[in-house]
Design a protein around this motif. Sequence first.
Motif, mmCIF file in Angstrom:
data_model
loop_
_atom_site.group_PDB
_atom_site.id
_atom_site.type_symbol
_atom_site.label_atom_id
_atom_site.label_comp_id
_atom_site.label_asym_id
_atom_site.label_seq_id
_atom_site.Cartn_x
_atom_site.Cartn_y
_atom_site.Cartn_z
ATOM 1 N N TRP A 79 53.311 31.311 -17.664
ATOM 2 C CA TRP A 79 53.019 31.659 -19.056
ATOM 3 C C TRP A 79 54.017 30.977 -19.997
ATOM 4 O O TRP A 79 53.629 30.391 -21.017
ATOM 5 C CB TRP A 79 53.065 33.182 -19.200
ATOM 6 C CG TRP A 79 53.076 33.739 -20.592
ATOM 7 C CD1 TRP A 79 54.020 34.550 -21.135
ATOM 8 C CD2 TRP A 79 52.082 33.572 -21.619
ATOM 9 N NE1 TRP A 79 53.696 34.894 -22.429
ATOM 10 C CE2 TRP A 79 52.506 34.308 -22.763
ATOM 11 C CE3 TRP A 79 50.895 32.859 -21.704
ATOM 12 C CZ2 TRP A 79 51.779 34.355 -23.945
ATOM 13 C CZ3 TRP A 79 50.155 32.908 -22.895
ATOM 14 C CH2 TRP A 79 50.594 33.650 -23.984
ATOM 15 N N GLN A 83 52.884 27.475 -22.461
ATOM 16 C CA GLN A 83 52.847 27.568 -23.932
ATOM 17 C C GLN A 83 53.450 26.328 -24.596
ATOM 18 O O GLN A 83 53.188 26.070 -25.772
ATOM 19 C CB GLN A 83 53.616 28.815 -24.393
ATOM 20 C CG GLN A 83 52.904 30.117 -24.076
ATOM 21 C CD GLN A 83 53.705 31.319 -24.522
ATOM 22 O OE1 GLN A 83 53.740 31.643 -25.713
ATOM 23 N NE2 GLN A 83 54.374 31.980 -23.589
ATOM 24 N N LYS A 92 47.275 28.565 -19.311
ATOM 25 C CA LYS A 92 48.014 29.432 -20.232
ATOM 26 C C LYS A 92 47.386 30.833 -20.281
ATOM 27 O O LYS A 92 48.071 31.846 -20.091
ATOM 28 C CB LYS A 92 47.989 28.802 -21.632
ATOM 29 C CG LYS A 92 48.815 29.537 -22.649
ATOM 30 C CD LYS A 92 48.676 28.948 -24.070
ATOM 31 C CE LYS A 92 48.332 27.500 -24.129
ATOM 32 N NZ LYS A 92 48.279 26.959 -25.508
ATOM 33 N N ALA A 96 48.417 34.605 -18.686
ATOM 34 C CA ALA A 96 48.595 35.786 -19.540
ATOM 35 C C ALA A 96 47.740 36.951 -19.044
ATOM 36 O O ALA A 96 48.197 38.105 -18.966
ATOM 37 C CB ALA A 96 48.234 35.446 -20.985
ATOM 38 N N ALA A 121 48.401 36.331 -26.686
ATOM 39 C CA ALA A 121 47.394 35.444 -26.094
ATOM 40 C C ALA A 121 46.114 35.456 -26.927
ATOM 41 O O ALA A 121 45.484 34.414 -27.143
ATOM 42 C CB ALA A 121 47.110 35.876 -24.657
#
Length: 587
Positions: A79, A83, A92, A96, A121
């Motif tokens: 995560w 990003q 990504k 999450a 998210a």
Amino acid sequence: MASNVEAPESWYLALLGFAEHFRTSSPPKIRLCVHCLQAVFQFKPPQRVEARTHLQLGSVLYHHTKNSELARSHLEKAWLISQQIPQFEDVKFEAASLLSELYCQQVPNLVDSAKPLLRKAIQISQQTPYWHCRLLFQLAQLHTLEKDLVSACDLLGVGAEYARVVGSEYTRALFLLSKGMLLLMERKLGEVHPLLTLCGTIVENWQGNPIQKESLRVKSVKPCLKQLQQCIQTISTLHDDEILPSNPADLFHWLPKEHMCVLVYLVTVMHSMQAGYLEKAQKYTDKALMQLEKLKMLDSSPILSTFQVILLEHIIMCRLVTGHKATALQEISQVCQLCQQSPRLFTNHAAQLHTLLGLYCISVNCMDNAEAQFTAALRVSDLTTHQELWAFIVTNLASVYIREGNRHQELYSLLERINPDHNFPVSSHCLRAAAFYIRGLLSFFQGRYNEAKRFLRETLKMSNAEDLNRLTACSLVLLGHIFYVLGNHRESNNMVVPAMQLASKIPDMSVQLWSSALLKDLNKALGNTIDAHEAAQMHQNFSQQLLQDHIAACSLPEHNLISWTDGPPPGQFQAQNGPTTSLASLL
């Protein structure tokens, strides 16, 4: 130069291939799979490969091992790294989603870490329709599990509007129907009707994948069982190899069609039991449990265990009515075992489990234990979301106090809370009819026969209107008993004969026992010697069946469950020496 460029890709693909081979082996070789994925980091891979590998490791460890701490560490790295990488949405948002799921599963529960993660998210996924919708569903589900239905409804409303904006009428309907289910849980019936009307229009006008269309019908269908069964038959004949929707926001399904099939069986069982068609309930329970066993071999989805527990809860009540207490007790033990495997399942079904044990205790005449079980059920039930269950428990506890005959203060306190004539606490037609019956039963025991007749006629009127056959049979036989006591034998016979016919159709062993005893006395009083002898023989047969089942149930080691009133269900049971209760009150 070319070989230097290809080298990283070659080793990466080789390690990935080995990892997948070990993961899909029979049985899976998870340790070797993890070694292969960990080896990727030895090559100091680029950020994209590093983030994806952390996600893969976190996913494998989460789904296939108990090492949640290591799984969490890899998912948090996936995560964090993803990003920083542009156009890397799948890794990504999957990181999450999976990380927030893991937070909620950990002990102690880390829901407060999951919520801000999902909110962030959701905030950064608005240009990715599939993930934006999926994360909204996930956060709404998390709020639902925490009983925060207002926040969950708000999120589903946001999702419905987002789906409309991105042109996904199918997913818009899914959001709206999910919101409708939560509004039903909150008893906001006035808000549900316009929402279902809107959904009906969306479904009828929507031109798309027929499986998706029929699944929306299953989710929104009006309470018409035949239409529901027709929908699932249609879905079963359709193939899954349809062309994928062009709109990524349409890439959802409410449930896999195999799960929907079990759900329709479950709804059929609930309807059949409510109406008193217990053989039909048994038939569909058997079908559903067989399907569940097959699905659970391949699918570890928690919803399957939930379906299984709800099916068992219903069939246990059917068994107690049909005079199969020993089988019911073994199935109660099965529910205990399922709840031991899942703390969340136990939290959601502890009150139901104590209620079932209370009903079993009544059936074997252990009134002190029945009171303790219903009291335990009231203690652990959530009155904000289970008002019907609360009313059901209180109604049965009142019946225990009536039978004990010396708990007047407690009884009147309960009856005030379930007064069918004034501010009845729930909208359930069946429970209100049952509350009238309980009042009639109390008046009968107190010798206030005219008052008893008024309450029982109210029960009959309500139960006939909704085909509540068991309540109808109970009311008829009690009215028949009242008329017999009053010396009105003809009127008594007019009540008891249809009660017996209905009880045989259900079949309800206790009402059959009661009716046959009355028919024996009635026919003797009317001078019908042959009919009296036939009724006496029937009564003897029912008595013997009940007695044998009573002895079998009380002799089971699981009978000790009646003493469990606190904490998680016990795993082991000591064997019984023999029955410790009397059947005299039933005979």
